[in-house]
Design a protein around this motif. Structure first.
Motif, PDB file in Angstrom:
ATOM      1  N   MET A  80     -12.122   3.921  -0.624  1.00 29.82           N
ATOM      2  CA  MET A  80     -10.792   3.638  -1.120  1.00 29.82           C
ATOM      3  C   MET A  80     -10.791   3.683  -2.641  1.00 29.82           C
ATOM      4  SD  MET A  80      -8.851   0.667   0.869  1.00 29.82           S
ATOM      5  CE  MET A  80      -9.507   0.107   2.396  1.00 29.82           C
ATOM      6  N   ALA A  81      -9.727   4.190  -3.196  1.00 33.80           N
ATOM      7  CA  ALA A  81      -9.594   4.273  -4.648  1.00 33.80           C
ATOM      8  C   ALA A  81      -9.176   2.913  -5.206  1.00 33.80           C
ATOM      9  CB  ALA A  81      -8.551   5.325  -5.009  1.00 33.80           C
ATOM     10  N   GLN A  82      -9.533   2.706  -6.464  1.00 34.40           N
ATOM     11  CA  GLN A  82      -9.094   1.489  -7.151  1.00 34.40           C
ATOM     12  C   GLN A  82      -7.773   1.793  -7.855  1.00 34.40           C
ATOM     13  OE1 GLN A  82     -10.913  -1.556  -7.643  1.00 34.40           O
ATOM     14  NE2 GLN A  82     -12.326  -0.875  -6.087  1.00 34.40           N
ATOM     15  N   ASN A  83      -6.855   0.831  -7.808  1.00 33.70           N
ATOM     16  CA  ASN A  83      -5.645   1.023  -8.599  1.00 33.70           C
ATOM     17  C   ASN A  83      -5.864   0.394  -9.961  1.00 33.70           C
ATOM     18  OD1 ASN A  83      -5.226  -1.739  -8.355  1.00 33.70           O
ATOM     19  ND2 ASN A  83      -3.528  -1.549  -6.920  1.00 33.70           N
ATOM     20  N   GLY A  84      -4.889   0.465 -10.837  1.00 36.79           N
ATOM     21  CA  GLY A  84      -5.015  -0.022 -12.209  1.00 36.79           C
ATOM     22  C   GLY A  84      -5.384  -1.481 -12.305  1.00 36.79           C
ATOM     23  N   GLY A  85      -5.011  -2.293 -11.336  1.00 38.00           N
ATOM     24  CA  GLY A  85      -5.290  -3.718 -11.384  1.00 38.00           C
ATOM     25  C   GLY A  85      -6.677  -4.073 -10.872  1.00 38.00           C
ATOM     26  N   GLY A  86      -7.484  -3.086 -10.505  1.00 39.77           N
ATOM     27  CA  GLY A  86      -8.817  -3.359 -10.027  1.00 39.77           C
ATOM     28  C   GLY A  86      -8.877  -3.653  -8.538  1.00 39.77           C
ATOM     29  N   ARG A  87      -7.717  -3.812  -7.916  1.00 42.52           N
ATOM     30  CA  ARG A  87      -7.675  -4.083  -6.476  1.00 42.52           C
ATOM     31  C   ARG A  87      -7.803  -2.763  -5.728  1.00 42.52           C
ATOM     32  NH1 ARG A  87      -2.382  -6.632  -5.688  1.00 42.52           N
ATOM     33  NH2 ARG A  87      -1.745  -4.743  -4.703  1.00 42.52           N
ATOM     34  N   LYS A  88      -8.442  -2.785  -4.590  1.00 41.24           N
ATOM     35  CA  LYS A  88      -8.567  -1.566  -3.796  1.00 41.24           C
ATOM     36  C   LYS A  88      -7.197  -1.113  -3.319  1.00 41.24           C
ATOM     37  CE  LYS A  88     -13.237  -2.110  -2.154  1.00 41.24           C
ATOM     38  NZ  LYS A  88     -14.108  -2.277  -1.014  1.00 41.24           N
ATOM     39  N   LYS A  89      -6.975   0.182  -3.429  1.00 43.25           N
ATOM     40  CA  LYS A  89      -5.709   0.753  -2.958  1.00 43.25           C
ATOM     41  C   LYS A  89      -5.880   1.133  -1.496  1.00 43.25           C
ATOM     42  CE  LYS A  89      -2.203   4.120  -4.164  1.00 43.25           C
ATOM     43  NZ  LYS A  89      -1.186   3.358  -3.515  1.00 43.25           N
ATOM     44  N   ARG A  90      -4.886   0.732  -0.704  1.00 41.11           N
ATOM     45  CA  ARG A  90      -4.924   1.065   0.726  1.00 41.11           C
ATOM     46  C   ARG A  90      -4.734   2.567   0.923  1.00 41.11           C
ATOM     47  NH1 ARG A  90      -1.870  -3.782   0.474  1.00 41.11           N
ATOM     48  NH2 ARG A  90       0.014  -2.623   0.086  1.00 41.11           N
ATOM     49  N   GLU A  91      -5.301   3.070   2.018  1.00 42.93           N
ATOM     50  CA  GLU A  91      -5.102   4.477   2.344  1.00 42.93           C
ATOM     51  C   GLU A  91      -3.736   4.707   2.981  1.00 42.93           C
ATOM     52  OE1 GLU A  91      -8.385   6.070   4.553  1.00 42.93           O
ATOM     53  OE2 GLU A  91      -9.830   5.190   3.160  1.00 42.93           O
ATOM     54  N   LYS A  92      -3.214   3.662   3.624  1.00 44.14           N
ATOM     55  CA  LYS A  92      -1.896   3.752   4.242  1.00 44.14           C
ATOM     56  C   LYS A  92      -1.059   2.577   3.758  1.00 44.14           C
ATOM     57  CE  LYS A  92      -3.498   5.729   8.630  1.00 44.14           C
ATOM     58  NZ  LYS A  92      -3.610   5.439  10.071  1.00 44.14           N
ATOM     59  N   PRO A  93       0.247   2.784   3.615  1.00 44.57           N
ATOM     60  CA  PRO A  93       1.104   1.685   3.148  1.00 44.57           C
ATOM     61  C   PRO A  93       1.376   0.662   4.253  1.00 44.57           C
ATOM     62  CG  PRO A  93       2.451   3.586   3.689  1.00 44.57           C
ATOM     63  CD  PRO A  93       1.011   4.012   3.845  1.00 44.57           C
ATOM     64  N   ASN A  94       1.835  -0.501   3.834  1.00 47.53           N
ATOM     65  CA  ASN A  94       2.352  -1.516   4.737  1.00 47.53           C
ATOM     66  C   ASN A  94       3.858  -1.624   4.518  1.00 47.53           C
ATOM     67  OD1 ASN A  94      -0.122  -2.436   5.888  1.00 47.53           O
ATOM     68  ND2 ASN A  94      -0.533  -3.633   4.050  1.00 47.53           N
ATOM     69  N   ILE A  95       4.578  -1.771   5.612  1.00 45.87           N
ATOM     70  CA  ILE A  95       6.044  -1.866   5.563  1.00 45.87           C
ATOM     71  C   ILE A  95       6.468  -3.158   6.239  1.00 45.87           C
ATOM     72  CG2 ILE A  95       8.217  -0.803   6.304  1.00 45.87           C
ATOM     73  CD1 ILE A  95       6.663   1.892   6.453  1.00 45.87           C
ATOM     74  N   LEU A  96       7.371  -3.877   5.600  1.00 45.45           N
ATOM     75  CA  LEU A  96       8.005  -5.044   6.210  1.00 45.45           C
ATOM     76  C   LEU A  96       9.415  -4.636   6.610  1.00 45.45           C
ATOM     77  CD1 LEU A  96       8.311  -8.070   6.924  1.00 45.45           C
ATOM     78  CD2 LEU A  96       8.946  -8.451   4.530  1.00 45.45           C
ATOM     79  N   ILE A  97       9.759  -4.854   7.868  1.00 44.04           N
ATOM     80  CA  ILE A  97      11.124  -4.612   8.326  1.00 44.04           C
ATOM     81  C   ILE A  97      11.716  -5.966   8.675  1.00 44.04           C
ATOM     82  CG2 ILE A  97      12.595  -3.484  10.031  1.00 44.04           C
ATOM     83  CD1 ILE A  97      10.650  -1.160  10.065  1.00 44.04           C
ATOM     84  N   THR A  98      12.740  -6.346   7.912  1.00 43.09           N
ATOM     85  CA  THR A  98      13.354  -7.647   8.048  1.00 43.09           C
ATOM     86  C   THR A  98      14.861  -7.505   8.225  1.00 43.09           C
ATOM     87  OG1 THR A  98      13.419  -9.874   7.075  1.00 43.09           O
ATOM     88  CG2 THR A  98      13.573  -8.018   5.534  1.00 43.09           C
TER      89      THR A  98
END
Length: 180
Positions: free
Chosen positions: A1-19
Motif C-alpha cells: 500500500m502507498a503512503q499518503n502525505g500524512g504518513g498513514r497507509k492509503k487504502r487500495e479501495k475506498p470506503n463509503i458510508l451510505i446514510t
C-alpha cells in the motif's frame, strides 16, 4: 500500500458510508452497490444484533441502543482494509478517517411516509423520522462530521433514482481506484 502525505497507509479501495433517514433506501442501495463492485456491505443494525454491540433495547423507539464504541472497535480492522460500504442511519460517531465518500440518501416526505407505514412505523417513531427528513438532520450531521468535499446528497424516491445513484457511485469508485 502507498503512503499518503500524512504518513498513514492509503487504502487500495475506498470506503463509503451510505446514510439517511430510515426508509430512504440505504440497505437496498448499499447491497446492490456492494454486489456490483464486489465490496463488503456492512449493515450496522444487523452487525449490532449479531455481535451484541448494544446496551439493551429502547422500548420507545423499538430498537437497540447502539454501543458506538463497541461498533467502532469491531469495524476498525475492516475499515483499514478498504472496500467497505457501511449502511447506517447515523454517521457522527464513525471516525472521519474511515470514509472516502459519505452519501446521504433523501426521499420526498410523502414517499417516505408510505414506506415507513408499510414497515409498521406508527406514532412517535413515524413522526420523528419524517421530521428528521424534513429538517435534513442527517445531511447536516454528515456535513458537520466529515470534510465537505466527500459528502454528497442523492435523491432516492424511485427505482430510477436508485439505478442512477448506483451508476453514479460505481463511476466514482472506478475513478477513485484509477486516481489513487
Amino acid at each position: 500500500m502507498a503512503q499518503n502525505g500524512g504518513g498513514r497507509k492509503k487504502r487500495e479501495k475506498p470506503n463509503i458510508l451510505i446514510t439517511g433517514t430510515p426508509g430512504t433506501g440505504k440497505t437496498t442501495t448499499s447491497a446492490a452497490l456492494a454486489e456490483g463492485i464486489k465490496f463488503r456491505h456492512i449493515n450496522i443494525g444487523d452487525l449490532v444484533k449479531e455481535k451484541n454491540l448494544h446496551d439493551g433495547w429502547d422500548d420507545q423507539f423499538d430498537c437497540y441502543i447502539i454501543n458506538e464504541d463497541l461498533v467502532c472497535d469491531e469495524l476498525e480492522d475492516l475499515m483499514e482494509e478498504g472496500g467497505n460500504i457501511v449502511d447506517h442511519h447515523g454517521c457522527d460517531f464513525f471516525p472521519e478517517r474511515w470514509f472516502d465518500r459519505v452519501v446521504v440518501l433523501q426521499t420526498e416526505n410523502s414517499v417516505l411516509y408510505d414506506r415507513l407505514t408499510k414497515r409498521g412505523y406508527t406514532g412517535q417513531k413515524l413522526s420523528n423520522n419524517i421530521e428528521c427528513e424534513i429538517f435534513q438532520i442527517l445531511l447536516e450531521e454528515a456535513k458537520e462530521s466529515y470534510s465537505e468535499g466527500i459528502v454528497v446528497a442523492l435523491r432516492s424516491d424511485s427505482v430510477d433514482d436508485i439505478d442512477r445513484n448506483l451508476s453514479t457511485l460505481t463511476d466514482w469508485v472506478r475513478s477513485w481506484s484509477s486516481s489513487s
